[in-house]
Design an enzyme around this catalytic site. Structure first.
Site, PDB file in Angstrom:
ATOM      1  N   GLU A  88       0.650  -1.225   0.396  1.00 54.21           N
ATOM      2  CA  GLU A  88       0.155  -0.162  -0.384  1.00 54.21           C
ATOM      3  C   GLU A  88       1.270   1.445   0.289  1.00 54.21           C
ATOM      4  O   GLU A  88       0.607   2.201  -0.336  1.00 54.21           O
ATOM      5  CB  GLU A  88      -1.164  -0.431   1.120  1.00 54.21           C
ATOM      6  CG  GLU A  88      -2.019  -1.226   1.130  1.00 54.21           C
ATOM      7  CD  GLU A  88      -2.568  -1.180   2.261  1.00 54.21           C
ATOM      8  OE1 GLU A  88      -3.966  -1.795   1.907  1.00 54.21           O
ATOM      9  OE2 GLU A  88      -2.454  -1.121   3.176  1.00 54.21           O
ATOM     10  N   GLU A  95      -3.195 -10.134   4.119  1.00 54.97           N
ATOM     11  CA  GLU A  95      -4.645  -9.010   4.527  1.00 54.97           C
ATOM     12  C   GLU A  95      -5.429 -10.087   5.224  1.00 54.97           C
ATOM     13  O   GLU A  95      -5.588 -10.650   6.466  1.00 54.97           O
ATOM     14  CB  GLU A  95      -4.957  -8.328   5.078  1.00 54.97           C
ATOM     15  CG  GLU A  95      -4.171  -6.696   5.053  1.00 54.97           C
ATOM     16  CD  GLU A  95      -4.124  -6.232   3.804  1.00 54.97           C
ATOM     17  OE1 GLU A  95      -3.611  -7.483   2.763  1.00 54.97           O
ATOM     18  OE2 GLU A  95      -2.726  -5.662   3.870  1.00 54.97           O
TER      19      GLU A  95
HETATM   20  N1  COA Z   1       5.002  -7.907  11.620  1.00 56.09           N
HETATM   21  C1  COA Z   1       5.783  -8.072  12.393  1.00 56.09           C
HETATM   22  N2  COA Z   1       6.868  -8.672  12.735  1.00 56.09           N
HETATM   23  C2  COA Z   1       7.386  -9.376  11.795  1.00 56.09           C
HETATM   24  C3  COA Z   1       6.673  -8.852  10.288  1.00 56.09           C
HETATM   25  C4  COA Z   1       4.741  -7.860  10.572  1.00 56.09           C
HETATM   26  N3  COA Z   1       3.801  -7.205   9.524  1.00 56.09           N
HETATM   27  N4  COA Z   1       6.972  -9.357   9.434  1.00 56.09           N
HETATM   28  C5  COA Z   1       8.149 -10.211  10.208  1.00 56.09           C
HETATM   29  N5  COA Z   1       8.161  -9.697  11.361  1.00 56.09           N
HETATM   30  C6  COA Z   1       9.017 -10.324  12.308  1.00 56.09           C
HETATM   31  C7  COA Z   1       9.232 -11.752  12.646  1.00 56.09           C
HETATM   32  O1  COA Z   1       8.284 -11.806  13.149  1.00 56.09           O
HETATM   33  C8  COA Z   1      10.703 -12.144  13.015  1.00 56.09           C
HETATM   34  O2  COA Z   1      11.268 -11.255  14.226  1.00 56.09           O
HETATM   35  P1  COA Z   1      11.262 -12.626  15.354  1.00 56.09           P
HETATM   36  O3  COA Z   1      12.572 -12.564  15.073  1.00 56.09           O
HETATM   37  O4  COA Z   1      11.148 -11.365  16.977  1.00 56.09           O
HETATM   38  O5  COA Z   1      11.345 -13.992  15.814  1.00 56.09           O
HETATM   39  C9  COA Z   1      11.405 -11.460  12.385  1.00 56.09           C
HETATM   40  O6  COA Z   1      10.357 -10.014  11.512  1.00 56.09           O
HETATM   41  C10 COA Z   1      11.740 -11.975  11.229  1.00 56.09           C
HETATM   42  O7  COA Z   1      10.628 -13.239   9.630  1.00 56.09           O
HETATM   43  P2  COA Z   1      10.663 -14.091   9.836  1.00 56.09           P
HETATM   44  O8  COA Z   1       9.279 -14.342   8.874  1.00 56.09           O
HETATM   45  O9  COA Z   1      11.698 -15.237  10.239  1.00 56.09           O
HETATM   46  O10 COA Z   1      11.374 -13.625   8.132  1.00 56.09           O
HETATM   47  P3  COA Z   1      11.517 -14.033   6.544  1.00 56.09           P
HETATM   48  O11 COA Z   1      12.459 -13.597   6.026  1.00 56.09           O
HETATM   49  O12 COA Z   1      11.705 -15.702   6.627  1.00 56.09           O
HETATM   50  O13 COA Z   1      10.377 -14.047   6.332  1.00 56.09           O
HETATM   51  C11 COA Z   1       8.158 -12.494   5.547  1.00 56.09           C
HETATM   52  C12 COA Z   1       9.342 -12.391   5.461  1.00 56.09           C
HETATM   53  C13 COA Z   1       8.342 -11.457   5.146  1.00 56.09           C
HETATM   54  C14 COA Z   1       8.064 -13.474   4.649  1.00 56.09           C
HETATM   55  C15 COA Z   1       7.146 -13.039   6.698  1.00 56.09           C
HETATM   56  O14 COA Z   1       8.009 -12.645   7.304  1.00 56.09           O
HETATM   57  C16 COA Z   1       6.089 -13.143   6.901  1.00 56.09           C
HETATM   58  O15 COA Z   1       5.186 -13.244   6.319  1.00 56.09           O
HETATM   59  N6  COA Z   1       5.822 -11.447   7.580  1.00 56.09           N
HETATM   60  C17 COA Z   1       4.399 -11.159   7.676  1.00 56.09           C
HETATM   61  C18 COA Z   1       3.891 -10.737   6.677  1.00 56.09           C
HETATM   62  C19 COA Z   1       1.793 -10.421   6.003  1.00 56.09           C
HETATM   63  O16 COA Z   1       1.493 -10.937   7.399  1.00 56.09           O
HETATM   64  N7  COA Z   1       1.670  -9.399   5.872  1.00 56.09           N
HETATM   65  C20 COA Z   1       0.871  -8.770   6.563  1.00 56.09           C
HETATM   66  C21 COA Z   1       0.245  -7.695   7.981  1.00 56.09           C
HETATM   67  S1  COA Z   1      -1.051  -6.982   7.778  1.00 56.09           S
END
Ligand code: COA
Length: 259
Positions: free
Chosen positions: A113, A133
């Protein structure tokens, strides 16, 4: 001054970097406020011609809203928080100067966004873009349902938003969601090259043209055409218009002054 972002200026180009790489640059409430403050700095600086937005590290542009905060979001907060994000992202969209999103990794949820509020998007081959989402049981709230269909069409936006599945950079390119895809180490140089090009163009013509194009996404074509005509008329009154036309006729480089 800032905790969650970096704000740097190089000549006429400002770069705003979301700087929470260990949280994949997830945008929390404080980050939204810091972006807003940086936008005030941008607006107050008449020397600036382009804003670049990017994310720190090599994994994410912005991996969405901070899910830890989402955990506490109820109906009341859902409304106030989305209104605030929409307000700040719309401020980026409506800046007098153009903005470029340098999508260096995941651009998910509020990250996509944010990128869509920018004027132009360039992505690295490592980028993934999506509105996940629904997978969290919620719907997009910072412009996704409005800007995505305008950029890529209703059917493709529906698929992305209703499945919540991201697209890779090459797919995003094919859909017109990003303008170019580059190897990770080539992304920032290309973004800066584009920013430099935009910075050399006459300031007021850029400002009016951007406003006219944005207007095409709203209202009727008749209103859009009238607005375009008035903005064109305004550009005809600028010094840069005199200079631009004279330089062509005199077969020389134009020297624009931004007036
Ligand atoms: N909010 C809060 N924390 C987040 C985050 C988010 N949207 N996305 C990643 N993080 C944090 C994880 O909780 C983790 O924190 P920790 O080390 O304290 O446990 C850190 O970032 C690393 O995340 P990780 O998932 O291990 O990284 P990755 O490189 O393997 O994967 C993503 C990256 C983006 C694919 C994955 O983090 C993800 O799917 N994030 C959520 C995306 C999402 O649903 N966003 C929409 C929100 S409306």
């Amino acid at each position: 001054m800032y905790k969650n972002i970096l704000y740097e200026i190089e000549g006429a180009i400002a770069t705003l970097t979301i700087n929470r790489p260990d949280k994949r640059n997830a945008v929390n409430y404080d980050t939204v406020e810091e972006i807003d403050q940086a936008l005030t700095q941008v607006e107050k600086n008449p020397e600036l011609r382009v804003l670049i937005l990017t994310g720190a590290g090599d994994k994410a542009f912005v991996a969405g809203a901070d899910i830890r905060e989402l955990d506490k979001r109820d109906t009341i907060l859902g409304r106030t928080e989305t209104r605030r994000r929409q307000e700040v992202y719309t401020r980026i969209e409506q800046l007098e100067i153009p903005s470029i999103a340098a999508i260096n990794g995941w651009a998910l949820g509020t990250g996509l966004e944010l990128a869509m509020a920018c004027t132009i998007r360039l992505a690295s081959t490592k980028a993934g873009l999506g509105q996940p989402e629904v997978k969290l049981g919620i719907t997009p709230g910072a412009g996704g349902t409005q800007r995505l269909p305008r950029l890529i069409g209703m059917g493709r936006a529906m698929e992305m938003i209703l499945t919540g599945d991201p697209v890779r950079a090459e797919q995003a390119l094919a859909m017109g969601l990003v303008n170019r895809v580059l190897e990770p180490d080539k992304l920032m140089p290309e973004v800066k090259k584009l920013a430099e090009t935009l910075a050399t163009r006459p300031k007021l013509a850029i400002q009016y043209a951007k406003e006219a194009v944005l207007r095409s996404a709203e209202g009727s074509i008749a209103e859009g055409l009238a607005h375009e005509s008035y903005l064109h008329a305004l550009s005809c009154g600028t010094m840069d218009k005199k200079e631009g036309v004279a330089s062509f006729l005199e077969k020389r480089e134009a020297k624009f002054t931004g007036r």
